[in-house]
Design a protein around this motif. Structure first.
Motif, short mmCIF file in Angstrom:
data_model
loop_
_atom_site.label_atom_id
_atom_site.label_comp_id
_atom_site.label_asym_id
_atom_site.label_seq_id
_atom_site.Cartn_x
_atom_site.Cartn_y
_atom_site.Cartn_z
N ALA A 1 0.84 -1.21 0.00
CA ALA A 1 0.00 0.00 0.00
C ALA A 1 0.87 1.25 0.00
CB ALA A 1 -0.94 0.00 1.21
N GLY A 2 1.95 1.24 0.77
CA GLY A 2 2.88 2.37 0.76
C GLY A 2 3.52 2.53 -0.61
N GLY A 3 3.87 1.43 -1.25
CA GLY A 3 4.45 1.51 -2.59
C GLY A 3 3.46 2.07 -3.60
N LEU A 4 2.19 1.70 -3.46
CA LEU A 4 1.17 2.26 -4.36
C LEU A 4 1.00 3.75 -4.12
CD1 LEU A 4 -1.42 -0.66 -4.27
CD2 LEU A 4 0.14 -0.05 -6.14
N ALA A 5 1.09 4.18 -2.86
CA ALA A 5 1.02 5.61 -2.56
C ALA A 5 2.23 6.33 -3.18
CB ALA A 5 0.98 5.84 -1.05
N ARG A 6 3.39 5.66 -3.13
CA ARG A 6 4.58 6.23 -3.75
C ARG A 6 4.40 6.33 -5.27
NH1 ARG A 6 9.81 6.31 -1.42
NH2 ARG A 6 9.32 4.64 0.04
N LEU A 7 3.67 5.38 -5.86
CA LEU A 7 3.38 5.41 -7.29
C LEU A 7 2.52 6.63 -7.63
CD1 LEU A 7 3.52 4.05 -10.08
CD2 LEU A 7 1.54 2.67 -9.39
N VAL A 8 1.56 6.95 -6.76
CA VAL A 8 0.74 8.16 -6.98
C VAL A 8 1.65 9.39 -7.02
CG1 VAL A 8 -1.04 9.64 -5.97
CG2 VAL A 8 -1.36 7.16 -5.99
N SER A 9 2.59 9.47 -6.08
CA SER A 9 3.52 10.59 -6.05
C SER A 9 4.35 10.64 -7.32
CB SER A 9 4.44 10.49 -4.83
OG SER A 9 5.42 11.49 -4.86
N LEU A 10 4.83 9.49 -7.77
CA LEU A 10 5.64 9.44 -8.98
C LEU A 10 4.85 9.99 -10.17
CD1 LEU A 10 8.07 6.73 -10.01
CD2 LEU A 10 6.33 7.39 -11.66
N MET A 11 3.58 9.62 -10.27
CA MET A 11 2.75 10.08 -11.40
C MET A 11 2.37 11.55 -11.28
SD MET A 11 0.36 6.73 -12.22
CE MET A 11 -0.66 7.01 -10.80
N GLU A 12 2.17 12.03 -10.05
CA GLU A 12 1.70 13.40 -9.88
C GLU A 12 2.84 14.42 -9.76
OE1 GLU A 12 -1.58 14.47 -7.75
OE2 GLU A 12 -2.77 12.82 -8.55
N VAL A 13 3.95 14.02 -9.14
CA VAL A 13 5.01 14.98 -8.84
C VAL A 13 6.27 14.72 -9.66
CG1 VAL A 13 6.43 15.94 -6.97
CG2 VAL A 13 4.08 15.22 -6.50
N GLY A 14 6.53 13.46 -9.97
CA GLY A 14 7.71 13.13 -10.76
C GLY A 14 8.55 12.05 -10.10
N VAL A 15 9.63 11.72 -10.77
CA VAL A 15 10.52 10.65 -10.33
C VAL A 15 11.32 11.12 -9.12
CG1 VAL A 15 12.42 9.13 -11.02
CG2 VAL A 15 10.65 9.74 -12.68
N PRO A 16 11.29 10.32 -8.03
CA PRO A 16 12.05 10.69 -6.83
C PRO A 16 13.52 10.30 -6.96
CG PRO A 16 10.90 8.64 -6.44
CD PRO A 16 10.52 9.10 -7.83
N SER A 17 14.27 10.54 -5.90
CA SER A 17 15.70 10.21 -5.87
C SER A 17 15.91 8.70 -5.90
CB SER A 17 16.34 10.80 -4.61
OG SER A 17 15.82 10.15 -3.46
N SER A 18 17.15 8.30 -6.11
CA SER A 18 17.47 6.88 -6.24
C SER A 18 17.12 6.08 -4.98
CB SER A 18 18.94 6.69 -6.61
OG SER A 18 19.78 7.25 -5.63
N HIS B 1 14.63 6.56 -3.00
CA HIS B 1 13.19 6.33 -3.02
C HIS B 1 12.82 5.33 -4.12
CE1 HIS B 1 11.85 9.18 0.03
NE2 HIS B 1 12.93 9.86 -0.34
N LEU B 2 13.55 5.34 -5.21
CA LEU B 2 13.32 4.33 -6.25
C LEU B 2 13.67 2.94 -5.73
CD1 LEU B 2 14.59 6.21 -9.43
CD2 LEU B 2 12.21 5.71 -8.80
N PHE B 3 14.71 2.85 -4.91
CA PHE B 3 15.05 1.57 -4.27
C PHE B 3 13.89 1.12 -3.39
CE2 PHE B 3 16.63 -0.63 -0.46
CZ PHE B 3 17.14 -1.77 -1.06
N GLY B 4 13.33 2.05 -2.59
CA GLY B 4 12.18 1.73 -1.75
C GLY B 4 11.00 1.26 -2.59
N PHE B 5 10.76 1.93 -3.68
CA PHE B 5 9.69 1.58 -4.60
C PHE B 5 9.86 0.14 -5.11
CE2 PHE B 5 7.71 2.15 -8.91
CZ PHE B 5 6.44 2.47 -8.49
N ALA B 6 11.09 -0.22 -5.48
CA ALA B 6 11.38 -1.57 -5.95
C ALA B 6 11.16 -2.60 -4.85
CB ALA B 6 12.81 -1.65 -6.48
N MET B 7 11.54 -2.26 -3.64
CA MET B 7 11.30 -3.17 -2.51
C MET B 7 9.80 -3.34 -2.26
SD MET B 7 14.12 -4.37 -1.07
CE MET B 7 13.64 -4.79 0.59
N GLU B 8 9.08 -2.23 -2.27
CA GLU B 8 7.65 -2.23 -1.91
C GLU B 8 6.77 -2.94 -2.93
OE1 GLU B 8 8.54 2.03 0.20
OE2 GLU B 8 7.53 1.98 -1.75
#
Length: 137
Positions: A87-104, A106-113
């Motif tokens: 669920a946290g990763g999906l929330a991070r996906l919303v941020s990626l789509m609305e705000v843009g690509v985060p730092s590396s 956070h991308l690592f966290g995204f891959a884990m999540e």
């Protein structure tokens, strides 16, 4: 691979994965957004919220670690914790789509999540089923 060897491997992988929320969550509670190289957050409510979420992240790491000793018997807890992370990763996906690509980081966290944790959930469930039906371990 024997079930006992697979059990030890699954335990080791989960224990290693627990280091992420324990280290990042703990450091983020202590240092706030400064952990990410940011100056203090104004308004202070954002800093408070960042540290609150970091505390939850840290606690999720502890809860996952509590699954390690009896990894074959903690499926419900493991899947609930995994669902929280996804669920946290999906929330991070919303941020990626609305705000843009985060730092590396956070991308690592995204891959884990949305990658590693769902795969660990599937592995734990598959292993637990085989463990429960094995004539001898």
């Amino acid at each position: 691979m024997t079930l006992a060897a697979e059990r030890r491997l699954l335990q080791a992988v989960v224990a290693l994965a627990c280091l992420v929320p324990l280290s990042v969550g703990g450091e983020s509670v202590l240092r706030g957004p400064g952990f990410l190289g940011h100056p203090p957050v104004i308004p202070t409510d954002l800093d408070s919220h960042f540290r609150y979420i970091s505390g939850i992240f840290f606690a999720v790491g502890i809860a996952f670690a509590s699954c390690v000793p009896r990894i074959e018997a903690t499926g419900l807890r493991f899947r609930l914790l995994g669902a929280l992370v996804v669920a946290g990763g999906l929330a991070r996906l919303v941020s990626l789509m609305e705000v843009g690509v985060p730092s590396s980081g956070h991308l690592f966290g995204f891959a884990m999540e949305l990658g590693a944790v769902p795969l660990l959930m599937l592995w734990q469930r598959s292993f637990a089923r085989r463990w429960a039906t094995a004539p001898t371990r």
